[in-house]
Design a protein around this motif. Structure first.
Motif, PDB file in Angstrom:
ATOM      1  N   LEU A  95     -20.422 -29.329 -45.770  1.00  0.00           N
ATOM      2  CA  LEU A  95     -20.673 -28.012 -46.343  1.00  0.00           C
ATOM      3  C   LEU A  95     -19.892 -26.931 -45.614  1.00  0.00           C
ATOM      4  O   LEU A  95     -19.329 -26.027 -46.237  1.00  0.00           O
ATOM      5  CB  LEU A  95     -22.180 -27.709 -46.309  1.00  0.00           C
ATOM      6  CG  LEU A  95     -23.081 -28.757 -46.980  1.00  0.00           C
ATOM      7  CD1 LEU A  95     -24.530 -28.324 -46.917  1.00  0.00           C
ATOM      8  CD2 LEU A  95     -22.648 -28.976 -48.423  1.00  0.00           C
ATOM      9  N   ILE A 103     -18.311 -20.991 -50.234  1.00  0.00           N
ATOM     10  CA  ILE A 103     -19.763 -21.161 -50.132  1.00  0.00           C
ATOM     11  C   ILE A 103     -20.480 -19.971 -50.752  1.00  0.00           C
ATOM     12  O   ILE A 103     -21.438 -20.124 -51.525  1.00  0.00           O
ATOM     13  CB  ILE A 103     -20.177 -21.345 -48.659  1.00  0.00           C
ATOM     14  CG1 ILE A 103     -19.748 -22.735 -48.168  1.00  0.00           C
ATOM     15  CG2 ILE A 103     -21.685 -21.167 -48.497  1.00  0.00           C
ATOM     16  CD1 ILE A 103     -20.029 -22.974 -46.700  1.00  0.00           C
ATOM     17  N   ALA A 107     -22.805 -20.379 -54.024  1.00  0.00           N
ATOM     18  CA  ALA A 107     -24.226 -20.048 -53.839  1.00  0.00           C
ATOM     19  C   ALA A 107     -24.630 -18.886 -54.738  1.00  0.00           C
ATOM     20  O   ALA A 107     -25.701 -18.910 -55.364  1.00  0.00           O
ATOM     21  CB  ALA A 107     -24.492 -19.697 -52.378  1.00  0.00           C
ATOM     22  N   VAL A 110     -25.047 -20.129 -58.265  1.00  0.00           N
ATOM     23  CA  VAL A 110     -26.304 -20.856 -58.471  1.00  0.00           C
ATOM     24  C   VAL A 110     -27.459 -19.882 -58.682  1.00  0.00           C
ATOM     25  O   VAL A 110     -28.227 -19.988 -59.653  1.00  0.00           O
ATOM     26  CB  VAL A 110     -26.592 -21.783 -57.273  1.00  0.00           C
ATOM     27  CG1 VAL A 110     -28.026 -22.324 -57.342  1.00  0.00           C
ATOM     28  CG2 VAL A 110     -25.610 -22.944 -57.249  1.00  0.00           C
ATOM     29  N   VAL A 111     -27.591 -18.911 -57.779  1.00  0.00           N
ATOM     30  CA  VAL A 111     -28.702 -17.946 -57.874  1.00  0.00           C
ATOM     31  C   VAL A 111     -28.587 -17.124 -59.154  1.00  0.00           C
ATOM     32  O   VAL A 111     -29.574 -16.935 -59.885  1.00  0.00           O
ATOM     33  CB  VAL A 111     -28.708 -17.024 -56.637  1.00  0.00           C
ATOM     34  CG1 VAL A 111     -29.757 -15.929 -56.800  1.00  0.00           C
ATOM     35  CG2 VAL A 111     -28.971 -17.825 -55.373  1.00  0.00           C
ATOM     36  N   ILE A 140     -27.345 -26.253 -60.640  1.00  0.00           N
ATOM     37  CA  ILE A 140     -27.332 -27.119 -59.460  1.00  0.00           C
ATOM     38  C   ILE A 140     -26.683 -28.475 -59.747  1.00  0.00           C
ATOM     39  O   ILE A 140     -25.533 -28.695 -59.387  1.00  0.00           O
ATOM     40  CB  ILE A 140     -28.759 -27.294 -58.899  1.00  0.00           C
ATOM     41  CG1 ILE A 140     -29.373 -25.924 -58.588  1.00  0.00           C
ATOM     42  CG2 ILE A 140     -28.743 -28.130 -57.624  1.00  0.00           C
ATOM     43  CD1 ILE A 140     -30.820 -25.946 -58.190  1.00  0.00           C
ATOM     44  N   PHE A 230     -22.446 -29.328 -52.123  1.00  0.00           N
ATOM     45  CA  PHE A 230     -23.079 -28.084 -51.678  1.00  0.00           C
ATOM     46  C   PHE A 230     -24.084 -27.594 -52.722  1.00  0.00           C
ATOM     47  O   PHE A 230     -25.180 -27.150 -52.375  1.00  0.00           O
ATOM     48  CB  PHE A 230     -22.026 -27.000 -51.430  1.00  0.00           C
ATOM     49  CG  PHE A 230     -22.629 -25.662 -51.127  1.00  0.00           C
ATOM     50  CD1 PHE A 230     -23.314 -25.441 -49.945  1.00  0.00           C
ATOM     51  CD2 PHE A 230     -22.523 -24.615 -52.034  1.00  0.00           C
ATOM     52  CE1 PHE A 230     -23.887 -24.214 -49.665  1.00  0.00           C
ATOM     53  CE2 PHE A 230     -23.095 -23.385 -51.772  1.00  0.00           C
ATOM     54  CZ  PHE A 230     -23.771 -23.177 -50.582  1.00  0.00           C
ATOM     55  N   ARG A 231     -23.731 -27.695 -53.999  1.00  0.00           N
ATOM     56  CA  ARG A 231     -24.691 -27.316 -55.045  1.00  0.00           C
ATOM     57  C   ARG A 231     -25.922 -28.217 -55.003  1.00  0.00           C
ATOM     58  O   ARG A 231     -27.048 -27.752 -55.192  1.00  0.00           O
ATOM     59  CB  ARG A 231     -24.035 -27.396 -56.416  1.00  0.00           C
ATOM     60  CG  ARG A 231     -23.039 -26.280 -56.691  1.00  0.00           C
ATOM     61  CD  ARG A 231     -22.246 -26.544 -57.944  1.00  0.00           C
ATOM     62  NE  ARG A 231     -23.045 -26.451 -59.154  1.00  0.00           N
ATOM     63  CZ  ARG A 231     -22.663 -26.938 -60.336  1.00  0.00           C
ATOM     64  NH1 ARG A 231     -21.505 -27.580 -60.451  1.00  0.00           N
ATOM     65  NH2 ARG A 231     -23.434 -26.804 -61.393  1.00  0.00           N
ATOM     66  N   MET A 234     -28.340 -27.139 -52.445  1.00  0.00           N
ATOM     67  CA  MET A 234     -29.132 -25.970 -52.816  1.00  0.00           C
ATOM     68  C   MET A 234     -30.397 -26.345 -53.590  1.00  0.00           C
ATOM     69  O   MET A 234     -31.250 -25.497 -53.858  1.00  0.00           O
ATOM     70  CB  MET A 234     -28.285 -24.990 -53.610  1.00  0.00           C
ATOM     71  CG  MET A 234     -27.218 -24.294 -52.771  1.00  0.00           C
ATOM     72  SD  MET A 234     -26.587 -22.795 -53.530  1.00  0.00           S
ATOM     73  CE  MET A 234     -28.010 -21.703 -53.415  1.00  0.00           C
ATOM     74  N   PRO A 237     -33.668 -25.380 -51.207  1.00  0.00           N
ATOM     75  CA  PRO A 237     -34.272 -24.050 -51.232  1.00  0.00           C
ATOM     76  C   PRO A 237     -34.742 -23.625 -52.618  1.00  0.00           C
ATOM     77  O   PRO A 237     -35.777 -22.946 -52.747  1.00  0.00           O
ATOM     78  CB  PRO A 237     -33.143 -23.132 -50.730  1.00  0.00           C
ATOM     79  CG  PRO A 237     -31.885 -23.895 -50.931  1.00  0.00           C
ATOM     80  CD  PRO A 237     -32.259 -25.335 -50.752  1.00  0.00           C
ATOM     81  N   VAL A 238     -34.008 -24.004 -53.653  1.00  0.00           N
ATOM     82  CA  VAL A 238     -34.393 -23.585 -55.007  1.00  0.00           C
ATOM     83  C   VAL A 238     -35.740 -24.196 -55.401  1.00  0.00           C
ATOM     84  O   VAL A 238     -36.643 -23.497 -55.871  1.00  0.00           O
ATOM     85  CB  VAL A 238     -33.299 -23.972 -56.028  1.00  0.00           C
ATOM     86  CG1 VAL A 238     -33.820 -23.816 -57.461  1.00  0.00           C
ATOM     87  CG2 VAL A 238     -32.065 -23.099 -55.825  1.00  0.00           C
TER      88      VAL A 238
END
Length: 340
Positions: A95, A103, A107, A110-111, A140, A230-231, A234, A237-238
């Motif tokens: 990562l 990154i 990120a 994604v959010v 994701i 990396f996705r 995530m 946390p998601v």
């Protein structure tokens, strides 16, 4: 001579009556998963979709006493175990090698996509859970994310049906993206690094990311795979945030844990793998077992769902997935072009 007391305690710990109740349904899901895997291997096509459709063909048996409990076990606990094993594929070093800019962009994508999905769901008059589920699946890692997020949403037949619809839709869109997105890379003249970020940051499923990346070059394929991982990272946390949100809204006495056990397992495996304590052969086995668990779980979910139930969901879920997919692709491509 064996101690009869010890033997009795061992049998009590194994809980043979429970396993006798579960094994017919679990074996049914495994058999369907094996058939789906055989067809996918010999005829091509998405393994998860075959498992889903084959499972739905056995919906008539869903309420049978012999398999009901085992099917429920496979669709819930085998699923969570498979999601936890995804952590063995990821290391902190991978990562970190992506660079701060990539990154931050991925990120943020994604959010933003999850929030956009919730907004689109609300505009279309769908429940908040559906907006989060479709947004998370697109943002994701496709079907795996849909299954992981659904595991912490309020349990209902409607949510399970929508999850399966999301799996079908996001897998189909991922296949389309695998074919179309490499052409977009050439159209916009992206270099190898930007192409890797675009493909890894937008295509839904890992397998399609790998295929699309290596269609361009080995360098793009390797980079796109790291971005995709990396996705996948995530997911932790998601799903933790989604779990916390719906935990606070749960009735008293029915609240799930703040951090579900399968997410703890996911985090532990990422940490252990980052320390270099998991040999590559073990990582490969864990990755394969994770995929296999997801196939068994989706087969079990298919048994619990009929074609009529999926069709009754209408056009709005399709629109939600498509709009989220276009939004994510436009966001990442726009960011890459702006950074040039």
């Amino acid at each position: 001579m064996s101690n009869p007391t010890v033997s009795a305690r061992a049998l009590a710990w194994i809980d043979l009556p429970a396993w006798q109740r579960l094994w017919p349904g679990v074996l049914t899901a495994i058999t369907i998963a094996l058939a789906a895997s055989f067809v996918a291997e010999h005829q091509g096509g998405p393994q998860l979709l075959y498992a889903l459709f084959f499972g739905m063909a056995f919906n008539f048996a869903a309420n049978g006493e012999k398999i009901r409990d085992g099917i429920e076990f496979a669709s819930r606990h085998v699923l969570r175990f498979g999601v936890a094993l995804l952590g063995a594929r990821i290391t902190a070093e991978q990562l970190a090698g992506l660079g701060a800019g990539s990154i931050a962009m991925v990120a943020g994508g994604v959010v933003a996509t999850i929030l956009f999905g919730a907004l689109v769901g609300r505009l279309l008059g769908r429940p908040g859970t559906e907006g989060i589920l479709t947004g998370g699946a697109v943002a994701i890692c496709g079907a795996s994310a849909a299954l992981a997020i659904s595991a912490v949403l309020p349990k209902s037949d409607a949510n399970q049906r929508f999850t399966l619809f999301t799996v079908v839709g996001v897998t189909a869109l991922s296949t389309v993206a695998m074919v179309v997105y490499p052409s977009l890379v050439k159209l916009f003249g992206l270099d190898a690094n930007a192409a890797a970020v675009f493909l890894g940051g937008t295509i839904h499923d890992v397998a399609q990311v790998v295929a699309a990346g290596y269609l361009i070059s080995p360098e793009v394929g390797d980079g796109a795979t790291f971005v995709k991982l990396f996705r996948v990272a995530m997911l932790l946390p998601v799903v933790a945030v989604v779990s916390l949100l719906f935990r606070n809204g749960a009735p008293a006495g029915k609240k799930p844990p703040v951090l579900p056990g399968f997410l703890v397992g996911f985090a532990v495996l990422v940490a252990v793998n980052s320390l270099g304590l998991i040999p590559q052969p073990v990582t490969d086995v864990a990755s394969g077992l994770s995929r296999w668990c997801l196939v068994v779980a989706i087969a079990a979910l298919g048994v619990k769902t009929s074609f009529q139930q999926l069709a009754a969901l209408g056009w709005r879920p399709v629109a939600m997935l498509a709009v989220n997919t276009v939004f994510l692709a436009a966001l990442i491509m726009g960011g890459l072009l702006w950074m040039r």
